[in-house]
Design a protein around this motif. Sequence first.
Motif, PDB file in Angstrom:
ATOM      1  N   LEU A  29       0.821  -1.204   0.000  1.00  0.00           N
ATOM      2  CA  LEU A  29       0.000   0.000   0.000  1.00  0.00           C
ATOM      3  C   LEU A  29       0.858   1.257   0.000  1.00  0.00           C
ATOM      4  CD1 LEU A  29      -2.760   1.390   0.229  1.00  0.00           C
ATOM      5  CD2 LEU A  29      -2.634   1.066   2.715  1.00  0.00           C
ATOM      6  N   ILE A  30       1.887   1.259   0.829  1.00  0.00           N
ATOM      7  CA  ILE A  30       2.784   2.415   0.905  1.00  0.00           C
ATOM      8  C   ILE A  30       3.508   2.620  -0.422  1.00  0.00           C
ATOM      9  CG2 ILE A  30       4.912   3.267   1.983  1.00  0.00           C
ATOM     10  CD1 ILE A  30       3.907   1.961   4.600  1.00  0.00           C
ATOM     11  N   GLN A  31       3.992   1.530  -1.021  1.00  0.00           N
ATOM     12  CA  GLN A  31       4.688   1.643  -2.305  1.00  0.00           C
ATOM     13  C   GLN A  31       3.757   2.147  -3.397  1.00  0.00           C
ATOM     14  OE1 GLN A  31       6.800  -2.047  -3.237  1.00  0.00           O
ATOM     15  NE2 GLN A  31       7.353  -2.276  -1.082  1.00  0.00           N
ATOM     16  N   HIS A 105      -4.487  -2.524  -6.267  1.00  0.00           N
ATOM     17  CA  HIS A 105      -4.053  -2.099  -4.925  1.00  0.00           C
ATOM     18  C   HIS A 105      -2.665  -2.577  -4.513  1.00  0.00           C
ATOM     19  CE1 HIS A 105      -5.329  -5.813  -2.329  1.00  0.00           C
ATOM     20  NE2 HIS A 105      -4.940  -6.182  -3.528  1.00  0.00           N
ATOM     21  N   ASP A 106      -2.042  -3.455  -5.272  1.00  0.00           N
ATOM     22  CA  ASP A 106      -0.701  -3.910  -4.909  1.00  0.00           C
ATOM     23  C   ASP A 106       0.314  -3.678  -6.034  1.00  0.00           C
ATOM     24  OD1 ASP A 106      -1.879  -5.733  -6.570  1.00  0.00           O
ATOM     25  OD2 ASP A 106      -1.490  -7.492  -5.310  1.00  0.00           O
ATOM     26  N   ASP A 107      -0.030  -2.817  -6.982  1.00  0.00           N
ATOM     27  CA  ASP A 107       0.854  -2.536  -8.115  1.00  0.00           C
ATOM     28  C   ASP A 107       1.503  -1.165  -7.989  1.00  0.00           C
ATOM     29  OD1 ASP A 107       0.119  -5.005  -9.074  1.00  0.00           O
ATOM     30  OD2 ASP A 107      -1.349  -4.230 -10.492  1.00  0.00           O
ATOM     31  N   ILE A 108       2.340  -0.822  -8.957  1.00  0.00           N
ATOM     32  CA  ILE A 108       3.125   0.421  -8.901  1.00  0.00           C
ATOM     33  C   ILE A 108       3.133   1.097 -10.270  1.00  0.00           C
ATOM     34  CG2 ILE A 108       5.459   1.356  -8.572  1.00  0.00           C
ATOM     35  CD1 ILE A 108       5.973  -0.882  -6.566  1.00  0.00           C
ATOM     36  N   LEU A 109       3.006   2.424 -10.260  1.00  0.00           N
ATOM     37  CA  LEU A 109       3.105   3.208 -11.494  1.00  0.00           C
ATOM     38  C   LEU A 109       4.531   3.709 -11.691  1.00  0.00           C
ATOM     39  CD1 LEU A 109       0.003   5.607 -11.643  1.00  0.00           C
ATOM     40  CD2 LEU A 109       0.402   3.539 -12.986  1.00  0.00           C
ATOM     41  N   HIS A 110       4.982   3.697 -12.927  1.00  0.00           N
ATOM     42  CA  HIS A 110       6.234   4.384 -13.255  1.00  0.00           C
ATOM     43  C   HIS A 110       6.018   5.873 -13.012  1.00  0.00           C
ATOM     44  CE1 HIS A 110       9.466   6.170 -15.666  1.00  0.00           C
ATOM     45  NE2 HIS A 110      10.090   4.996 -15.560  1.00  0.00           N
ATOM     46  N   GLU A 111       7.038   6.572 -12.552  1.00  0.00           N
ATOM     47  CA  GLU A 111       6.861   7.981 -12.182  1.00  0.00           C
ATOM     48  C   GLU A 111       6.488   8.883 -13.362  1.00  0.00           C
ATOM     49  OE1 GLU A 111      11.544   9.436 -12.221  1.00  0.00           O
ATOM     50  OE2 GLU A 111      10.670   8.664 -10.374  1.00  0.00           O
ATOM     51  N   SER A 112       6.710   8.416 -14.577  1.00  0.00           N
ATOM     52  CA  SER A 112       6.358   9.201 -15.767  1.00  0.00           C
ATOM     53  C   SER A 112       5.028   8.784 -16.377  1.00  0.00           C
ATOM     54  CB  SER A 112       7.453   9.074 -16.836  1.00  0.00           C
ATOM     55  OG  SER A 112       8.671   9.603 -16.377  1.00  0.00           O
TER      56      SER A 112
END
Length: 216
Positions: A29-31, A105-112
């Motif tokens: 969640l934090i990530q 809810h457990d995935d991550i987006l690239h900052e761009s």
Amino acid sequence: RKQQKEFKFECEEKISIITPLYNTPKDFLIQLIDSVEKQTYSNWELCLADGSDLDHEYVREICMKYMEADNRIIYKKLEENEGIVGNTNKAIQMATGTYLGLLDHDDILHESALYEMMKVIEEEKADFLYSDEVKFSGKIEDASDFNFKPGFGKDELRAHNYICHFTVFKKSLLDQIGQAYRPEFDGSQDHDMVLRLTEKAEKIVHIPKVLYYWRV
């Protein structure tokens, strides 16, 4: 990163990130939230609809802490868990942006990710967009399962949902298809909605860049 953050779009559309929560592991969640806050494009909101049970009260506590520090984060504790379909629809109801982006809810987006989406929205007037993705377990740096997708093809989409993540679409398309996620398609709800959205979309664009990290 600095160049993207300083770039000025002619029309900065607000992108609402739609994320249903359910007993999300603390670190995941934090990530996830951190990856949204690191976006080089700043006109976004993160809509978190939480169906977690009483044994996972920390989910609410973490979200409230982030929400107090950043007013772009919107959190709602649901009265009951309605599953992936119902919880996602609740998150969509919270959205105020002109575009919606789907983030599990457990995935991550690239900052761009949002910058790249907004760039194509402005240049090509796209109303449905999707990017490439990579699956990872443990460290993102060790990921090896890349999914490089083709351009839009309705025949392939009818066979399987190759679009998946990261999907962004104009909110007004939902007005044309009615209910976003339909409970009778639970388990293939994304495929069902994408079929209906792309049928109405006027400009569908594939961005050939890995903008989404899908946790296995």
